[in-house]
Write an enzyme that holds these catalytic residues in place. Structure first.
Site, PDB file in Angstrom:
ATOM      1  CG  HIS A 307      36.738  21.583 -39.365  1.00 26.03           C
ATOM      2  ND1 HIS A 307      36.284  21.787 -40.711  1.00 26.03           N
ATOM      3  CD2 HIS A 307      36.787  20.508 -38.993  1.00 26.03           C
ATOM      4  CE1 HIS A 307      35.784  20.522 -41.008  1.00 26.03           C
ATOM      5  NE2 HIS A 307      36.116  19.636 -39.961  1.00 26.03           N
ATOM      6  CG  ASN A 385      41.394  15.934 -43.664  1.00 26.75           C
ATOM      7  OD1 ASN A 385      42.330  16.516 -44.344  1.00 26.75           O
ATOM      8  ND2 ASN A 385      41.010  14.943 -43.957  1.00 26.75           N
ATOM      9  CG  ASP A 412      38.808  19.110 -35.759  1.00 26.17           C
ATOM     10  OD1 ASP A 412      38.314  18.037 -35.542  1.00 26.17           O
ATOM     11  OD2 ASP A 412      39.231  19.250 -37.060  1.00 26.17           O
ATOM     12  CG  HIS A 416      45.262  10.678 -35.019  1.00 20.90           C
ATOM     13  ND1 HIS A 416      44.308   9.789 -35.373  1.00 20.90           N
ATOM     14  CD2 HIS A 416      44.955  11.787 -35.274  1.00 20.90           C
ATOM     15  CE1 HIS A 416      43.586  10.487 -36.291  1.00 20.90           C
ATOM     16  NE2 HIS A 416      43.915  11.796 -36.205  1.00 20.90           N
ATOM     17  N   GLY A 427      44.971  15.231 -38.077  1.00 19.67           N
ATOM     18  CA  GLY A 427      44.272  15.945 -36.952  1.00 19.67           C
ATOM     19  C   GLY A 427      45.438  16.173 -35.825  1.00 19.67           C
TER      20      GLY A 427
END
Length: 527
Positions: A307, A385, A412, A416, A427
């Site tokens: 990333h 991140n 990525d 959640h 994220g």
């Protein structure tokens, strides 16, 4: 009975092909590719049967004929970076929901990160996850293993048991190996075993310095019910919409008060705190990218940068690749000179010049760093991140995609629960929107061709992982995706197969829809 699949009336698209045609798959592999306008089922069936007859399959093949109705047939996408949260964090995602999300996004292969509970730090644990994933009959799953045992930053002994064919990649994703000596040791072991070292480049001390600023912003965001996933239209889009508020089950359900109800001084403090945090995290990525390239060169390993999001990191990778290219050019020049000298001296033995052994560098970028700018409201509050960066960083990423510095696009995918996301878990859920975002921002806006996007999402990650996938070519795995590159659709996170619903693209209009997926010639998804 042998199974065969014939897909016709389609547009064939990979990194080197963009034309009408048909494709024959046999026993999970591509057997033949026919270029031309084939819209009549009887004609293509005769063609396929002729090929099968040549192979000795006369009358004992179960041939399925599939009319693609002018859709685009492309190699299934390959994602080198997903978080499936299984085991231990299955309230966020599990193998079933994550692999269903993968095929809904057009992905035939994914590489899962090891930051589960417990951390995946052994071949046994990784292969058990891979076995459970295979039993679902969906996307192919590779489970990566942590560089250090349990992410503790010390022991690397477990790397000695890894087999590159089963576990091609190790990573400390979500963390960085702080010790230079330990990282060099891990890279040296990886080089000996042919493993890819995938690096989350972020200096731990600078990341720790950024944390209080992010926590202060999050405290205010929670107090005023501001969502931690942004939601403005992405760069270059004509859609001026924002994240939906209050839709049942949507990411907007936590945004009760609305941004207009937040005092200006509070918004200013949130933005200032996040700006300070992001500046530190930019330095953290730049510094550690340089460090990890230097260590990989010393160890002679293949390092893959996760990333990548900053101009500094892109420049470091570009310089490393150029240095490698120069060394290879010098190698062949020296080899030619040595051969010529041997000919002139009438010698049989030609000594080969030395070249650095084993070192290579590749990198990935994410759809959200391609599409979104994170220096202004509301995407400055989209906690991820690495953070969403400046418009200059975003444009630098696109330039690096065009000039070949960037090897692949990886999502990525980081699901959640909405409750965790509202509390600042970094994220986004991204695997189901990836193709639509990349096709919209890169292809439809004229940045790259559709063939180049196929290379970034299929052929290049297959090469990095050394898989016989990613191309519409005889002998390659018949992992295939059908897309409509012109279909417009509105992202609705309530319809995601993933358990994760937090996405900055909720409510956005994208162009490019996944319509079907075949794994080893089996139809596993059709929309």
């Amino acid at each position: 009975m042998t199974n065969a699949l014939l897909i016709y009336n389609c547009r064939l698209l990979d990194e080197s092909m963009d034309c009408p045609g048909a494709l024959l798959a046999l026993e999970g592999k591509i057997r033949a590719v026919f270029q031309g306008y084939f819209t009549d089922a009887a004609t293509v069936r005769h063609m396929a049967e002729a090929v099968l007859s040549e192979d000795g399959f006369d009358g004992n093949v179960n041939l399925t004929v599939f009319d693609a109705h002018s859709l685009t047939l492309t190699p299934a996408f390959i994602d080198m970076h997903v978080h499936l949260r299984d085991p231990g964090l299955t309230q966020k995602e599990d193998l079933n929901s994550g692999l269903h999300a993968a095929i809904a996004g057009g992905y035939g292969t994914v590489v899962a990160m090891p930051n589960t509970s417990p951390v995946v730090s052994s071949a046994y644990a990784a292969l058990e996850i891979k076995r459970r994933g295979a039993a679902l009959g969906l996307a192919n799953l590779f489970q990566s293993v942590s560089i250090t045992e349990n992410f503790e930053g010390k022991s690397i002994r477990h790397l000695e048991e890894l087999n590159r064919e089963e576990i091609p990649l190790i990573t400390e994703d979500g963390h960085e190996v702080a010790s230079i000596a330990v990282m060099l040791g891990g890279m040296t072991l990886a080089a000996a075993r042919g493993l890819i070292v995938s690096c989350h480049c972020e200096d731990p001390e600078l990341a720790a310095a950024a944390r209080p600023f992010r926590m202060r912003a999050l405290e205010l965001m929670e107090k005023f019910h501001l969502p931690a996933w942004g939601g403005s239209s992405f760069a270059g889009s004509q859609d001026g919409g924002s994240v939906k508020a209050g839709a049942a089950g949507s990411a907007g359900e936590f945004c009760a008060s609305g941004i207009d109800d937040v005092p200006p001084e509070v918004m200013e403090e949130i933005d200032d705190s996040l700006t300070e945090a992001n500046a530190l995290l930019t330095a953290a990525e730049d510094i550690c990218t340089e460090r990890n390239i230097a260590l990989a060169r010393e160890a002679g390993c293949h390092v893959h940068m996760c990333h990548v999001s900053t101009m500094g990191a892109i420049d470091a990778i570009r310089r490393a690749k150029q240095r490698l290219a120069d060394e290879v050019a010098d190698f062949y020049t020296d080899m030619a000179d040595a051969a010529n000298d041997a000919r002139l001296e009438d010698r049989q033995f030609v000594p080969l010049p030395a070249i650095e052994n084993g070192f290579s560098v590749t990198c990935e970028v994410t759809p959200h760093h391609i599409a979104l700018t994170g220096t202004e409201e509301p995407n400055i509050r989209a906690l991820v991140n690495p953070p969403l960066r400046s418009e200059d960083d975003r444009l630098c990423i696109i330039d690096a995609i065009r000039d070949g510095t960037v090897d692949c696009i990886a999502t990525d995918h980081a699901p959640h629960t909405l409750e965790d996301k509202a509390k600042g878990a970094p994220g986004f859920t991204g695997i189901e929107t990836s193709y639509g975002v990349c096709n919209t921002v890169l292809v439809k806006e004229g940045q790259i061709s559709a063939r180049r996007l196929s290379a970034l999402m299929s052929a290049n990650p297959a090469r990095i992982l050394k898989l016989s996938k990613g191309l519409l070519k005889n002998g390659y795995d018949a992992d295939l995706t059908l897309v409509d590159p012109n279909e417009q659709w509105t992202v609705d996170n309530r319809l995601f197969c993933s358990k994760g619903k937090a996405t900055p693209f909720d409510g956005k209009v994208l162009t490019g829809m996944v319509k079907g997926v075949f794994i080893a010639g089996r139809n596993v998804y059709q929309k």
